[in-house]
Design a protein around this motif. Structure first.
Motif, PDB file in Angstrom:
ATOM      1  N   GLN A   1       0.817  -1.208   0.000  1.00 12.76           N
ATOM      2  CA  GLN A   1       0.000   0.000   0.000  1.00 12.76           C
ATOM      3  C   GLN A   1       0.856   1.266   0.000  1.00 12.76           C
ATOM      4  O   GLN A   1       0.518   2.256  -0.646  1.00 12.76           O
ATOM      5  CB  GLN A   1      -0.945   0.030   1.211  1.00 12.76           C
ATOM      6  CG  GLN A   1      -1.977  -1.056   1.203  1.00 12.76           C
ATOM      7  CD  GLN A   1      -3.068  -0.826   0.175  1.00 12.76           C
ATOM      8  OE1 GLN A   1      -2.835  -0.331  -0.920  1.00 12.76           O
ATOM      9  NE2 GLN A   1      -4.280  -1.201   0.529  1.00 12.76           N
ATOM     10  N   SER A   2       1.961   1.240   0.720  1.00 15.53           N
ATOM     11  CA  SER A   2       2.815   2.422   0.806  1.00 15.53           C
ATOM     12  C   SER A   2       3.314   2.835  -0.581  1.00 15.53           C
ATOM     13  O   SER A   2       3.263   4.016  -0.954  1.00 15.53           O
ATOM     14  CB  SER A   2       3.992   2.145   1.745  1.00 15.53           C
ATOM     15  OG  SER A   2       4.782   3.289   1.892  1.00 15.53           O
ATOM     16  N   CYS A   3       3.787   1.856  -1.362  1.00 14.52           N
ATOM     17  CA  CYS A   3       4.244   2.152  -2.732  1.00 14.52           C
ATOM     18  C   CYS A   3       3.090   2.666  -3.579  1.00 14.52           C
ATOM     19  O   CYS A   3       3.240   3.588  -4.376  1.00 14.52           O
ATOM     20  CB  CYS A   3       4.838   0.904  -3.378  1.00 14.52           C
ATOM     21  SG  CYS A   3       6.426   0.426  -2.686  1.00 14.52           S
ATOM     22  N   ARG A   4       1.928   2.070  -3.401  1.00 15.08           N
ATOM     23  CA  ARG A   4       0.756   2.486  -4.164  1.00 15.08           C
ATOM     24  C   ARG A   4       0.394   3.928  -3.837  1.00 15.08           C
ATOM     25  O   ARG A   4       0.093   4.724  -4.722  1.00 15.08           O
ATOM     26  CB  ARG A   4      -0.424   1.567  -3.864  1.00 15.08           C
ATOM     27  CG  ARG A   4      -1.646   1.954  -4.650  1.00 15.08           C
ATOM     28  CD  ARG A   4      -2.830   1.065  -4.314  1.00 15.08           C
ATOM     29  NE  ARG A   4      -3.990   1.916  -4.429  1.00 15.08           N
ATOM     30  CZ  ARG A   4      -4.835   2.175  -3.464  1.00 15.08           C
ATOM     31  NH1 ARG A   4      -4.680   1.644  -2.289  1.00 15.08           N
ATOM     32  NH2 ARG A   4      -5.859   2.959  -3.649  1.00 15.08           N
ATOM     33  N   PHE A   5       0.406   4.290  -2.554  1.00 16.38           N
ATOM     34  CA  PHE A   5       0.054   5.660  -2.163  1.00 16.38           C
ATOM     35  C   PHE A   5       1.023   6.664  -2.780  1.00 16.38           C
ATOM     36  O   PHE A   5       0.612   7.708  -3.278  1.00 16.38           O
ATOM     37  CB  PHE A   5       0.048   5.817  -0.646  1.00 16.38           C
ATOM     38  CG  PHE A   5      -1.031   5.039   0.054  1.00 16.38           C
ATOM     39  CD1 PHE A   5      -2.247   4.767  -0.565  1.00 16.38           C
ATOM     40  CD2 PHE A   5      -0.831   4.576   1.335  1.00 16.38           C
ATOM     41  CE1 PHE A   5      -3.233   4.047   0.077  1.00 16.38           C
ATOM     42  CE2 PHE A   5      -1.816   3.857   1.995  1.00 16.38           C
ATOM     43  CZ  PHE A   5      -3.019   3.587   1.369  1.00 16.38           C
ATOM     44  N   ARG A   6       2.327   6.349  -2.736  1.00 16.07           N
ATOM     45  CA  ARG A   6       3.315   7.254  -3.338  1.00 16.07           C
ATOM     46  C   ARG A   6       3.088   7.375  -4.844  1.00 16.07           C
ATOM     47  O   ARG A   6       3.110   8.466  -5.400  1.00 16.07           O
ATOM     48  CB  ARG A   6       4.740   6.766  -3.045  1.00 16.07           C
ATOM     49  CG  ARG A   6       5.229   7.143  -1.660  1.00 16.07           C
ATOM     50  CD  ARG A   6       6.739   6.949  -1.513  1.00 16.07           C
ATOM     51  NE  ARG A   6       7.200   5.614  -1.864  1.00 16.07           N
ATOM     52  CZ  ARG A   6       7.187   4.558  -1.051  1.00 16.07           C
ATOM     53  NH1 ARG A   6       6.727   4.687   0.165  1.00 16.07           N
ATOM     54  NH2 ARG A   6       7.646   3.395  -1.457  1.00 16.07           N
ATOM     55  N   ARG A   7       2.865   6.245  -5.506  1.00 16.73           N
ATOM     56  CA  ARG A   7       2.620   6.243  -6.944  1.00 16.73           C
ATOM     57  C   ARG A   7       1.374   7.060  -7.284  1.00 16.73           C
ATOM     58  O   ARG A   7       1.375   7.900  -8.179  1.00 16.73           O
ATOM     59  CB  ARG A   7       2.445   4.803  -7.430  1.00 16.73           C
ATOM     60  CG  ARG A   7       2.168   4.682  -8.926  1.00 16.73           C
ATOM     61  CD  ARG A   7       1.559   3.350  -9.279  1.00 16.73           C
ATOM     62  NE  ARG A   7       0.172   3.340  -8.837  1.00 16.73           N
ATOM     63  CZ  ARG A   7      -0.558   2.246  -8.649  1.00 16.73           C
ATOM     64  NH1 ARG A   7      -0.037   1.062  -8.826  1.00 16.73           N
ATOM     65  NH2 ARG A   7      -1.812   2.312  -8.257  1.00 16.73           N
ATOM     66  N   ASP A   8       0.284   6.829  -6.561  1.00 17.65           N
ATOM     67  CA  ASP A   8      -0.970   7.523  -6.857  1.00 17.65           C
ATOM     68  C   ASP A   8      -0.877   9.010  -6.571  1.00 17.65           C
ATOM     69  O   ASP A   8      -1.424   9.823  -7.317  1.00 17.65           O
ATOM     70  CB  ASP A   8      -2.117   6.899  -6.069  1.00 17.65           C
ATOM     71  CG  ASP A   8      -2.449   5.494  -6.550  1.00 17.65           C
ATOM     72  OD1 ASP A   8      -1.917   5.078  -7.609  1.00 17.65           O
ATOM     73  OD2 ASP A   8      -3.230   4.807  -5.871  1.00 17.65           O
ATOM     74  N   THR A   9      -0.176   9.388  -5.500  1.00 19.28           N
ATOM     75  CA  THR A   9      -0.008  10.807  -5.183  1.00 19.28           C
ATOM     76  C   THR A   9       0.776  11.503  -6.286  1.00 19.28           C
ATOM     77  O   THR A   9       0.418  12.595  -6.735  1.00 19.28           O
ATOM     78  CB  THR A   9       0.710  10.979  -3.828  1.00 19.28           C
ATOM     79  OG1 THR A   9      -0.090  10.348  -2.815  1.00 19.28           O
ATOM     80  CG2 THR A   9       0.910  12.439  -3.489  1.00 19.28           C
ATOM     81  N   LYS A  10       1.832  10.842  -6.752  1.00 14.98           N
ATOM     82  CA  LYS A  10       2.631  11.438  -7.828  1.00 14.98           C
ATOM     83  C   LYS A  10       1.801  11.569  -9.105  1.00 14.98           C
ATOM     84  O   LYS A  10       1.847  12.597  -9.781  1.00 14.98           O
ATOM     85  CB  LYS A  10       3.886  10.606  -8.077  1.00 14.98           C
ATOM     86  CG  LYS A  10       4.850  11.272  -9.023  1.00 14.98           C
ATOM     87  CD  LYS A  10       6.180  10.575  -9.035  1.00 14.98           C
ATOM     88  CE  LYS A  10       7.152  11.378  -9.872  1.00 14.98           C
ATOM     89  NZ  LYS A  10       8.495  10.893  -9.766  1.00 14.98           N
ATOM     90  N   ARG A  11       1.030  10.548  -9.447  1.00 13.74           N
ATOM     91  CA  ARG A  11       0.175  10.615 -10.635  1.00 13.74           C
ATOM     92  C   ARG A  11      -0.842  11.744 -10.516  1.00 13.74           C
ATOM     93  O   ARG A  11      -1.079  12.481 -11.472  1.00 13.74           O
ATOM     94  CB  ARG A  11      -0.565   9.293 -10.834  1.00 13.74           C
ATOM     95  CG  ARG A  11       0.304   8.213 -11.387  1.00 13.74           C
ATOM     96  CD  ARG A  11      -0.491   6.955 -11.550  1.00 13.74           C
ATOM     97  NE  ARG A  11       0.340   5.910 -12.108  1.00 13.74           N
ATOM     98  CZ  ARG A  11      -0.004   4.637 -12.135  1.00 13.74           C
ATOM     99  NH1 ARG A  11      -1.162   4.259 -11.663  1.00 13.74           N
ATOM    100  NH2 ARG A  11       0.800   3.748 -12.665  1.00 13.74           N
ATOM    101  N   LEU A  12      -1.460  11.856  -9.351  1.00 17.55           N
ATOM    102  CA  LEU A  12      -2.450  12.914  -9.147  1.00 17.55           C
ATOM    103  C   LEU A  12      -1.799  14.281  -9.277  1.00 17.55           C
ATOM    104  O   LEU A  12      -2.327  15.173  -9.962  1.00 17.55           O
ATOM    105  CB  LEU A  12      -3.116  12.778  -7.776  1.00 17.55           C
ATOM    106  CG  LEU A  12      -4.047  13.930  -7.405  1.00 17.55           C
ATOM    107  CD1 LEU A  12      -5.228  13.999  -8.358  1.00 17.55           C
ATOM    108  CD2 LEU A  12      -4.506  13.788  -5.977  1.00 17.55           C
ATOM    109  N   CYS A  13      -0.653  14.469  -8.669  1.00 21.01           N
ATOM    110  CA  CYS A  13       0.034  15.761  -8.743  1.00 21.01           C
ATOM    111  C   CYS A  13       0.453  16.077 -10.173  1.00 21.01           C
ATOM    112  O   CYS A  13       0.329  17.224 -10.622  1.00 21.01           O
ATOM    113  CB  CYS A  13       1.230  15.778  -7.799  1.00 21.01           C
ATOM    114  SG  CYS A  13       0.742  15.838  -6.063  1.00 21.01           S
ATOM    115  N   ASN A  14       0.933  15.079 -10.907  1.00 18.45           N
ATOM    116  CA  ASN A  14       1.292  15.308 -12.311  1.00 18.45           C
ATOM    117  C   ASN A  14       0.079  15.731 -13.126  1.00 18.45           C
ATOM    118  O   ASN A  14       0.154  16.651 -13.940  1.00 18.45           O
ATOM    119  CB  ASN A  14       1.933  14.056 -12.930  1.00 18.45           C
ATOM    120  CG  ASN A  14       3.354  13.850 -12.466  1.00 18.45           C
ATOM    121  OD1 ASN A  14       4.065  14.801 -12.156  1.00 18.45           O
ATOM    122  ND2 ASN A  14       3.772  12.602 -12.413  1.00 18.45           N
TER     123      ASN A  14
END
Length: 138
Positions: free
Chosen positions: A109-122
């Motif tokens: 989940q931790s990797c997923r949260f980082r990935r999703d946050t970066k995608r959202l910010c992009n």
């Protein structure tokens, strides 16, 4: 100001093992209608969903009552899952209790949260909703 609401999918039918085809249970369907009832007066400009059946089914009642088409985006698919886990509810509980836990072949989940946050910010940056100074922190 742009406001983005994230809605977790309703209760999925874990008897269906295909992650993309897994629908909502009857309870999950009731949850999706409750979401629509509670959010009907929010002036949403768009409704996005993962192409997974449970995600689409969760936001469909809301999209219908506010007159929006659902925009499907593969980038909203959930974490990489390992092969089917016999004790799926136990696996999910463990992942939400220990955000670093993943079985072989899966993502935590931790990797997923980082990935999703970066995608959202992009995405927000591309839309002009987020300045470059914020992007540098990612």
């Amino acid at each position: 100001m742009t406001i983005i609401d994230f809605i977790r999918h309703g209760e999925p039918d874990t008897h269906i093992h295909d992650d993309r085809l897994r629908p909502l249970t009857t309870r999950g369907q009731r949850q999706s209608h409750a979401i629509a009832t509670n959010l009907i007066y929010i002036p949403y400009t768009a409704v996005y969903a993962s192409p997974a059946a449970r995600a689409t089914e969760t936001v469909q009642p809301l999209a219908t009552v506010i007159g929006k088409e659902i925009i499907h985006d593969d980038r909203l698919l959930e974490r990489q899952m390992p092969d089917w886990v016999v004790d799926f509810p136990g696996y999910v509980r463990k992942q939400w209790t220990d955000l670093t836990y993943a079985q072989a072949g899966g993502a935590n989940q931790s990797c997923r949260f980082r990935r999703d946050t970066k995608r959202l910010c992009n995405h927000c940056h591309r839309m002009g909703w987020l300045r470059s100074a914020h992007m540098e922190r990612l």
